[in-house]
Scaffold this motif. Sequence first.
Motif, PDB file in Angstrom:
ATOM      1  N   THR A  74       0.872  -1.177   0.000  1.00  0.00           N
ATOM      2  CA  THR A  74       0.000   0.000   0.000  1.00  0.00           C
ATOM      3  C   THR A  74       0.906   1.224   0.000  1.00  0.00           C
ATOM      4  O   THR A  74       1.700   1.417   0.928  1.00  0.00           O
ATOM      5  CB  THR A  74      -0.907   0.003   1.247  1.00  0.00           C
ATOM      6  OG1 THR A  74      -1.695  -1.191   1.227  1.00  0.00           O
ATOM      7  CG2 THR A  74      -1.814   1.225   1.254  1.00  0.00           C
ATOM      8  N   PRO A 129       1.307   5.586  -1.011  1.00  0.00           N
ATOM      9  CA  PRO A 129       0.598   6.840  -1.308  1.00  0.00           C
ATOM     10  C   PRO A 129       0.725   7.156  -2.796  1.00  0.00           C
ATOM     11  O   PRO A 129       1.559   6.576  -3.500  1.00  0.00           O
ATOM     12  CB  PRO A 129       1.329   7.868  -0.444  1.00  0.00           C
ATOM     13  CG  PRO A 129       2.688   7.297  -0.252  1.00  0.00           C
ATOM     14  CD  PRO A 129       2.524   5.801  -0.248  1.00  0.00           C
ATOM     15  N   ARG A 145       0.840   7.887   9.201  1.00  0.00           N
ATOM     16  CA  ARG A 145       0.926   6.427   9.379  1.00  0.00           C
ATOM     17  C   ARG A 145       1.084   5.719   8.041  1.00  0.00           C
ATOM     18  O   ARG A 145       1.898   4.797   7.907  1.00  0.00           O
ATOM     19  CB  ARG A 145      -0.313   5.893  10.102  1.00  0.00           C
ATOM     20  CG  ARG A 145      -0.275   6.090  11.600  1.00  0.00           C
ATOM     21  CD  ARG A 145      -1.382   5.301  12.311  1.00  0.00           C
ATOM     22  NE  ARG A 145      -2.728   5.597  11.816  1.00  0.00           N
ATOM     23  CZ  ARG A 145      -3.480   6.603  12.254  1.00  0.00           C
ATOM     24  NH1 ARG A 145      -3.029   7.405  13.196  1.00  0.00           N
ATOM     25  NH2 ARG A 145      -4.680   6.795  11.763  1.00  0.00           N
ATOM     26  N   LEU A 146       0.301   6.126   7.034  1.00  0.00           N
ATOM     27  CA  LEU A 146       0.398   5.513   5.707  1.00  0.00           C
ATOM     28  C   LEU A 146       1.809   5.667   5.158  1.00  0.00           C
ATOM     29  O   LEU A 146       2.417   4.700   4.684  1.00  0.00           O
ATOM     30  CB  LEU A 146      -0.603   6.149   4.734  1.00  0.00           C
ATOM     31  CG  LEU A 146      -0.395   5.768   3.262  1.00  0.00           C
ATOM     32  CD1 LEU A 146      -0.634   4.286   3.039  1.00  0.00           C
ATOM     33  CD2 LEU A 146      -1.278   6.605   2.364  1.00  0.00           C
ATOM     34  N   CYS A 147       2.350   6.875   5.215  1.00  0.00           N
ATOM     35  CA  CYS A 147       3.675   7.120   4.646  1.00  0.00           C
ATOM     36  C   CYS A 147       4.761   6.386   5.422  1.00  0.00           C
ATOM     37  O   CYS A 147       5.677   5.818   4.820  1.00  0.00           O
ATOM     38  CB  CYS A 147       3.946   8.617   4.581  1.00  0.00           C
ATOM     39  SG  CYS A 147       2.898   9.430   3.342  1.00  0.00           S
ATOM     40  N   SER A 158       4.413   3.618   7.166  1.00  0.00           N
ATOM     41  CA  SER A 158       4.254   2.197   6.879  1.00  0.00           C
ATOM     42  C   SER A 158       4.747   1.860   5.472  1.00  0.00           C
ATOM     43  O   SER A 158       5.447   0.863   5.268  1.00  0.00           O
ATOM     44  CB  SER A 158       2.783   1.811   7.039  1.00  0.00           C
ATOM     45  OG  SER A 158       2.561   0.494   6.631  1.00  0.00           O
TER      46      SER A 158
END
Length: 174
Positions: free
Chosen positions: A115, A117, A153-155, A157
């Motif tokens: 996953t 960005p 958190r997305l970045c 991870s």
Amino acid sequence: MSQSLTSFAELLRTAEESAVHLEMRDAYGVENENEEFAAWRKGKRLDPSNRATWWRPWLDLVQEVTNKGVTMRRARIVSEPVSDYIRFEHHGTFTNVAAGEQIRWLPRRSASDLTLPGNDFWLFDGRLVQFNIFDGEGRWVHTDQTEEPAAVRLCASAFEAVWERGVPHEKYNV
């Protein structure tokens, strides 16, 4: 158009522990804008023994920041076979490493189940994300910054997943 190195330098200097950078493009709109890339395409190569000819002032900034204890890591997701621009980047990456950056390369086919960005980004101290927005030709347009927890958190991870799978620069062959 490019981001002001001065304003970015100020931001990078605020990092206290870490600055990580994820690059996901195979080219960055530089064919007609970057003298170093044009010279590389004509056969010019950097001399590892002549630091004065390396990319300044960027490498001075990297060395300044890493010398104060900030860990700088960069991960690049690349298509294979690699583009000329990625060959150019790979050739010059030894200068980033010499200045204190840690760099890994991940073949795009190895990132299919991650996953990620939608844009390249910098993440500073695990709290501030700066997205680099490019147009369809790979030219920088602007940056967006956020401290929004879900984006951070997305970045974080995504970067760690790419880093874990990535090949250290000295072992990646183009």
